[in-house]
Design a protein around this motif. Structure first.
Motif, PDB file in Angstrom:
ATOM      1  N   VAL A   1      41.789  39.380  44.526  1.00 54.33           N
ATOM      2  CA  VAL A   1      41.495  39.859  45.881  1.00 54.33           C
ATOM      3  C   VAL A   1      42.684  39.552  46.789  1.00 54.33           C
ATOM      4  N   LEU A   2      43.308  38.376  46.600  1.00 56.24           N
ATOM      5  CA  LEU A   2      44.498  38.049  47.392  1.00 56.24           C
ATOM      6  C   LEU A   2      45.651  39.008  47.092  1.00 56.24           C
ATOM      7  N   GLY A   3      45.700  39.516  45.874  1.00 56.08           N
ATOM      8  CA  GLY A   3      46.744  40.469  45.507  1.00 56.08           C
ATOM      9  C   GLY A   3      46.639  41.775  46.275  1.00 56.08           C
ATOM     10  N   LEU A   4      45.431  42.110  46.723  1.00 57.87           N
ATOM     11  CA  LEU A   4      45.278  43.320  47.538  1.00 57.87           C
ATOM     12  C   LEU A   4      46.003  43.160  48.870  1.00 57.87           C
ATOM     13  N   ARG A   5      46.005  41.950  49.392  1.00 52.82           N
ATOM     14  CA  ARG A   5      46.671  41.689  50.666  1.00 52.82           C
ATOM     15  C   ARG A   5      48.142  41.311  50.483  1.00 52.82           C
TER      16      ARG A   5
ATOM     17  N   ARG B   1      48.785  47.127  44.298  1.00 55.51           N
ATOM     18  CA  ARG B   1      47.411  46.912  44.783  1.00 55.51           C
ATOM     19  C   ARG B   1      46.393  47.583  43.865  1.00 55.51           C
ATOM     20  N   THR B   2      46.775  48.710  43.283  1.00 51.16           N
ATOM     21  CA  THR B   2      45.891  49.374  42.327  1.00 51.16           C
ATOM     22  C   THR B   2      45.649  48.484  41.117  1.00 51.16           C
ATOM     23  N   GLY B   3      46.687  47.800  40.646  1.00 47.07           N
ATOM     24  CA  GLY B   3      46.532  46.861  39.537  1.00 47.07           C
ATOM     25  C   GLY B   3      45.591  45.721  39.889  1.00 47.07           C
ATOM     26  N   TYR B   4      45.763  45.159  41.086  1.00 49.97           N
ATOM     27  CA  TYR B   4      44.864  44.090  41.515  1.00 49.97           C
ATOM     28  C   TYR B   4      43.436  44.614  41.673  1.00 49.97           C
ATOM     29  N   ALA B   5      43.299  45.826  42.207  1.00 46.48           N
ATOM     30  CA  ALA B   5      41.960  46.414  42.362  1.00 46.48           C
ATOM     31  C   ALA B   5      41.296  46.607  41.004  1.00 46.48           C
ATOM     32  N   LEU B   6      42.084  46.980  40.009  1.00 48.31           N
ATOM     33  CA  LEU B   6      41.547  47.110  38.658  1.00 48.31           C
ATOM     34  C   LEU B   6      40.977  45.779  38.173  1.00 48.31           C
TER      35      LEU B   6
ATOM     36  N   GLY C   1      31.931  29.698  28.153  1.00 46.98           N
ATOM     37  CA  GLY C   1      31.885  29.311  29.563  1.00 46.98           C
ATOM     38  C   GLY C   1      33.261  29.146  30.166  1.00 46.98           C
ATOM     39  N   VAL C   2      34.192  28.611  29.382  1.00 43.27           N
ATOM     40  CA  VAL C   2      35.569  28.467  29.851  1.00 43.27           C
ATOM     41  C   VAL C   2      36.167  29.846  30.127  1.00 43.27           C
ATOM     42  N   VAL C   3      35.984  30.772  29.208  1.00 37.89           N
ATOM     43  CA  VAL C   3      36.537  32.118  29.361  1.00 37.89           C
ATOM     44  C   VAL C   3      35.930  32.815  30.579  1.00 37.89           C
ATOM     45  N   ILE C   4      34.611  32.752  30.715  1.00 33.66           N
ATOM     46  CA  ILE C   4      33.943  33.392  31.857  1.00 33.66           C
ATOM     47  C   ILE C   4      34.446  32.795  33.173  1.00 33.66           C
ATOM     48  N   SER C   5      34.581  31.477  33.222  1.00 33.92           N
ATOM     49  CA  SER C   5      35.059  30.811  34.443  1.00 33.92           C
ATOM     50  C   SER C   5      36.490  31.207  34.771  1.00 33.92           C
ATOM     51  N   MET C   6      37.348  31.254  33.756  1.00 32.15           N
ATOM     52  CA  MET C   6      38.741  31.635  33.971  1.00 32.15           C
ATOM     53  C   MET C   6      38.839  33.078  34.481  1.00 32.15           C
ATOM     54  N   LEU C   7      38.088  33.971  33.867  1.00 32.07           N
ATOM     55  CA  LEU C   7      38.136  35.370  34.293  1.00 32.07           C
ATOM     56  C   LEU C   7      37.534  35.558  35.682  1.00 32.07           C
ATOM     57  N   GLY C   8      36.512  34.774  36.001  1.00 34.45           N
ATOM     58  CA  GLY C   8      35.948  34.826  37.356  1.00 34.45           C
ATOM     59  C   GLY C   8      36.964  34.389  38.392  1.00 34.45           C
ATOM     60  N   ALA C   9      37.682  33.302  38.102  1.00 34.98           N
ATOM     61  CA  ALA C   9      38.721  32.836  39.023  1.00 34.98           C
ATOM     62  C   ALA C   9      39.832  33.871  39.153  1.00 34.98           C
ATOM     63  N   MET C  10      40.187  34.501  38.036  1.00 32.79           N
ATOM     64  CA  MET C  10      41.232  35.520  38.079  1.00 32.79           C
ATOM     65  C   MET C  10      40.817  36.698  38.964  1.00 32.79           C
ATOM     66  N   SER C  11      39.567  37.133  38.833  1.00 33.20           N
ATOM     67  CA  SER C  11      39.115  38.262  39.660  1.00 33.20           C
ATOM     68  C   SER C  11      39.071  37.875  41.132  1.00 33.20           C
TER      69      SER C  11
ATOM     70  N   LEU D   1      50.000  36.244  38.966  1.00 32.52           N
ATOM     71  CA  LEU D   1      48.667  36.527  38.423  1.00 32.52           C
ATOM     72  C   LEU D   1      48.725  37.701  37.439  1.00 32.52           C
ATOM     73  N   LEU D   2      49.492  38.715  37.772  1.00 30.44           N
ATOM     74  CA  LEU D   2      49.650  39.848  36.857  1.00 30.44           C
ATOM     75  C   LEU D   2      50.424  39.437  35.609  1.00 30.44           C
ATOM     76  N   PHE D   3      51.410  38.539  35.778  1.00 29.30           N
ATOM     77  CA  PHE D   3      52.137  38.035  34.608  1.00 29.30           C
ATOM     78  C   PHE D   3      51.185  37.294  33.680  1.00 29.30           C
ATOM     79  N   PHE D   4      50.315  36.466  34.246  1.00 36.41           N
ATOM     80  CA  PHE D   4      49.346  35.724  33.439  1.00 36.41           C
ATOM     81  C   PHE D   4      48.410  36.688  32.708  1.00 36.41           C
ATOM     82  N   GLU D   5      47.937  37.681  33.426  1.00 38.70           N
ATOM     83  CA  GLU D   5      47.036  38.677  32.832  1.00 38.70           C
ATOM     84  C   GLU D   5      47.717  39.401  31.667  1.00 38.70           C
TER      85      GLU D   5
END
Length: 141
Positions: free
Chosen positions: A57-61, A13-18, A43-53, A69-73
């Motif tokens: 949030v789901l990773g916290l739960r 959860r700490t990783g997801y919070a980061l 714009g593609v990069v900003i959109s992808m990173l926004g979706a990732m962030s 998601l962490l593997f992709f990151e």
């Protein structure tokens, strides 16, 4: 199945919070500003990173369900570090923008330490994959 302690789950959860805080504080102000415009790939990069962030949030739960998601990151940052940053660094050609991105990518070295690799092995390597197509019952065959 490998049982994880609450401590290990909270490390994840700490990783997801980061991701939520780090990306959220830098990416979302730009996304929410209607006066900003971007070149295509930016714009593609900003959109992808926004979706990732947002997905982080789901990773916290659900820290285990969101492991991909962490593997992709880790994957995209490792590729960027090896393919872009390392050649520039070894050739002493790092510019300020690339250096900043390098520093933003370096916290990824923490992720392999918080991922429960025994769980990953048990559930992603040993466990049979999903069927490619629906199995027909004996009466339908």
């Amino acid at each position: 199945m490998t049982e994880l302690s609450p401590f290990r789950l909270n490390l994840l959860r700490t990783g997801y919070a980061l991701l939520v805080v780090g990306l959220g504080s830098t990416i979302w102000p730009s996304i929410l500003d209607p006066s900003r415009s971007w070149e295509l790939m930016h714009g593609v990069v900003i959109s992808m990173l926004g979706a990732m962030s947002a997905l982080a949030v789901l990773g916290l739960r659900y820290p285990l369900r969101m492991l991909p998601l962490l593997f992709f990151e880790m994957g995209w940052k490792a590729i960027w570090l090896i393919r872009v940053a390392l050649p520039l660094w070894s050739g002493d050609r790092l510019d300020p923008a690339t250096t900043q991105t390098l520093y933003e990518c370096l916290p990824i070295i923490l992720f392999p330490m918080i991922i429960p690799w025994s769980y990953v092995f048990e559930n992603y390597a040993k466990k049979p994959g999903d069927a490619w197509r629906r199995r027909q019952s004996g009466s339908e065959a």
